[in-house]
Motif scaffolding. Structure first.
Motif, mmCIF file in Angstrom:
data_model
loop_
_atom_site.group_PDB
_atom_site.id
_atom_site.type_symbol
_atom_site.label_atom_id
_atom_site.label_comp_id
_atom_site.label_asym_id
_atom_site.label_seq_id
_atom_site.Cartn_x
_atom_site.Cartn_y
_atom_site.Cartn_z
ATOM 1 N N SER A 1 0.843 -1.210 0.000
ATOM 2 C CA SER A 1 0.000 0.000 0.000
ATOM 3 C C SER A 1 0.869 1.246 0.000
ATOM 4 O O SER A 1 0.568 2.230 -0.684
ATOM 5 C CB SER A 1 -0.909 0.020 1.225
ATOM 6 O OG SER A 1 -1.760 -1.095 1.222
ATOM 7 N N ASP B 1 -5.746 -1.059 -4.713
ATOM 8 C CA ASP B 1 -5.184 -1.636 -3.489
ATOM 9 C C ASP B 1 -6.136 -2.671 -2.910
ATOM 10 O O ASP B 1 -7.066 -2.329 -2.192
ATOM 11 C CB ASP B 1 -4.917 -0.523 -2.471
ATOM 12 C CG ASP B 1 -4.046 -1.007 -1.323
ATOM 13 O OD1 ASP B 1 -3.754 -2.214 -1.270
ATOM 14 O OD2 ASP B 1 -3.662 -0.171 -0.484
ATOM 15 N N GLU B 2 -5.936 -3.915 -3.238
ATOM 16 C CA GLU B 2 -6.801 -5.014 -2.796
ATOM 17 C C GLU B 2 -8.275 -4.672 -2.946
ATOM 18 O O GLU B 2 -9.041 -4.762 -1.993
ATOM 19 C CB GLU B 2 -6.528 -5.349 -1.327
ATOM 20 C CG GLU B 2 -5.106 -5.775 -1.065
ATOM 21 C CD GLU B 2 -4.924 -6.225 0.377
ATOM 22 O OE1 GLU B 2 -5.788 -6.964 0.854
ATOM 23 O OE2 GLU B 2 -3.940 -5.818 0.998
HETATM 24 MG MG LIG Z 1 -2.176 -2.708 2.184
#
Ligand SMILES: [Mg+2]
Ligand SMILES: Nc1ncnc2c1ncn2[C@@H]1O[C@H](COP(=O)(O)OP(=O)(O)OP(=O)(O)O)[C@@H](O)[C@H]1O
Lengths: 247, 262
Positions: A46, A153-154
């Motif tokens: 991240s 991000d995911e």
């Molecule tokens: Mg992360």
């Protein structure tokens, strides 16, 4: 070889509390790539993404865009919508901030919603939508400003398997249609194998590239690809690289 | 939709029963009207003294409304200022706390000296404001700070200015908190207006606080109760009005105001 779209060199980041999240990260991203970033929790994925987006400044190293700086889109793990605004209002946000005229912004936002399968939900508020639909709104918002580089991000981590697979396919069509470059953070070996033309594995904190794999999935794929020997073999490669990085 | 009549009928029936019980027990036990007036006495006093009570009600309402508006504006404005600058927050927040924790009764004499005995109305507004403003400030500040950080980052990504972030994300996120603060503050402004009259007197005008003081002094218990009843009604009306405002602003999107099925 064409110059990369984006080049990270020698990136380090230490947070105020002393956590060294990333140390000397080097990564070139070519235009049109679908690049998945995988690695153990806390390895700085991240952080790296936020540095690329310009939301964090690295302590050392540089982020360069050899061409002109591409238009960016960002999708978080949570849909991160404004609950007080309708789906259309949320998707319009980037356009409003860029000063696009109201009528045009509305038309473009409506088109972006339609592209993610949410035509007819323009006036719905986020609380009236399911988790998967909210994530679609979030993707539509990122697409509304017509980005060249999409950072995710995911984004699908909180969704059920079927919704996730449907969104994977939708994302692949957007990527192909718009010739996007995507940097996609995920924890899932299978998701990265299905989506990516390249998987970058990071080692545990402080994060750095441990392995860089090129994949060759069929240009057009659907559910059946997940059942092929090729898919199994590629997933095994990614999985082995991840295990080695974590050892 | 299921009918919701008990929601409205039950409290009315219980309230009416309580009044009847009150009336009956006072007569049955032969309690002196100087100690406890009956509901019918209070009603009679309300009609008989309406010429005094009505302007007093309006006066108290005016002080309350002014204090409430000032408290809301000052509370939200200061919270916005604090949210924009840590330094300003560190510098000024302690003053707000001091203002909040110092008993108003103790400040009243000083304010009378500073603002002047000729301007008692202003003193009343200031006292009620002091009581009412802190809850708006602290609620608004919490609200502004609880805005989704990822959302703020997203706006930064698109080059939003501070002002745009405040207007598009922080203030809407803070709205439910601000409205909660204002609902409490509305009640506090009324308490403040009455308390202020007790401690600072009431100049040329007569508010409900003074009516109660004078009626008890004259042993007119029924009139004191009538004033008290008006205060309760006023308090309920303020809360009701603010609840309606809250509903109007939030019901489309905020969980607290959303009707769930089932
Ligand atoms: Mg992360
Ligand atoms: N704002 C911050 N302040 C201090 N430490 C932080 C901050 N953000 C992240 N960290 C730390 O930096 C490290 C890397 O965090 P990051 O969120 O980039 O990891 P990640 O790879 O995305 O992990 P995950 O897969 O769990 O999302 C972690 O140890 C985290 O605790």
């Amino acid at each position: 070889m064409a110059p990369p779209l984006l080049s990270l060199s020698g990136i380090s980041k230490r947070f105020d509390n002393g956590t060294q999240a990333i140390a000397r990260l080097d990564l070139d991203v070519a235009e049109g790539e679908f690049l998945s970033l995988v690695g153990p929790s806390g390895c700085g994925k991240s952080t790296a993404l936020r540095i690329v987006a310009g939301l964090l400044t690295p302590d050392a190293g540089t982020v360069t865009f050899p061409g002109e700086r591409p238009e960016l889109g960002f999708v978080f793990q949570e849909p991160t919508l404004m609950p007080w605004a309708t789906a259309l209002g949320n998707v319009r946000l980037p356009l409003d901030l860029k000063g696009v005229r109201k009528a045009e912004a509305e038309a473009r936002a409506a088109r972006a919603l339609a592209r993610v399968g949410l035509a007819g939900f323009e006036k719905s508020y986020p609380r009236e939508l399911s988790g998967g639909m909210k994530m679609r709104v979030s993707i539509a918002r990122a697409m509304a400003a017509e980005p060249k580089l999409l950072l995710m991000d995911e984004p699908f981590a909180a969704l059920d398997e079927l919704t996730r697979q449907a969104l994977n396919d939708d994302l692949l069509s957007l990527w192909a249609e718009d010739r996007l470059t995507v940097i996609f953070v995920t924890h899932s070996v299978y998701e990265s194998t299905y989506l990516s033309s390249r998987v970058v594995v990071m080692r545990p904190r402080p994060g750095r590239v441990a392995a860089d794999l090129t994949l060759t999935p069929p240009a057009v794929r659907d559910e059946s690809y997940r059942l092929t020997p090729q898919f199994t073999a590629e997933a095994a490669r990614v999985s082995a690289a991840l295990k080695e990085a974590m050892a | 939709m299921k009918s919701n009549w008990p929601r409205y009928v039950v409290p009315v029936v219980v309230f009416a029963a309580a009044l009847l019980l009150w009336e009956w027990r006072v007569h049955a036990l032969g309690i002196s009207p100087l100690i406890l007036a009956t509901p019918s006495d209070i009603w009679t006093a309300l009609i008989a003294h309406w010429d005094v009570l009505q302007p007093a009600l309006l006066f108290t309402l005016k002080i309350t409304a002014e204090a409430f508006v000032l408290a809301s504006v000052a509370g939200v404005a200061l919270a916005v200022l604090f949210s924009q600058s840590r330094i300003v927050e560190y510098a000024l927040y302690p003053f707000a706390v001091v203002l909040q924790v110092t008993p108003v009764v103790a400040i009243a004499p000083l304010l009378l000296i500073w603002i002047g005995y000729d301007n008692v109305n202003e003193v009343l507004v200031v006292l009620a404001w002091i009581i009412a403003f802190f809850t708006v400030l602290s609620n608004a500040l919490t609200g502004l700070k609880s805005a989704d950080h990822n959302l703020i980052d997203l706006l930064k990504l698109y080059g939003a200015s501070r002002w745009q972030i405040l207007w598009r994300v922080q203030l809407p996120s803070a709205l439910p908190f601000i409205l909660t603060g204002m609902k409490i503050s509305g009640g506090l402004a009324l308490i403040g207006a009455v308390t202020a009259e007790f401690v600072a007197g009431s100049g040329n005008d007569l508010g409900l606080g003074w009516v109660i003081t004078l009626s008890t002094r004259n042993l007119d218990t029924a009139q004191a109760f009538a004033a008290l009843a008006l205060l309760s009604i006023l308090g309920i009306a303020i809360l009701f009005a603010l609840t309606v405002v809250e509903w109007a602003l939030l019901h489309r999107w905020h969980e607290s105001a959303v009707k769930r099925e089932g």
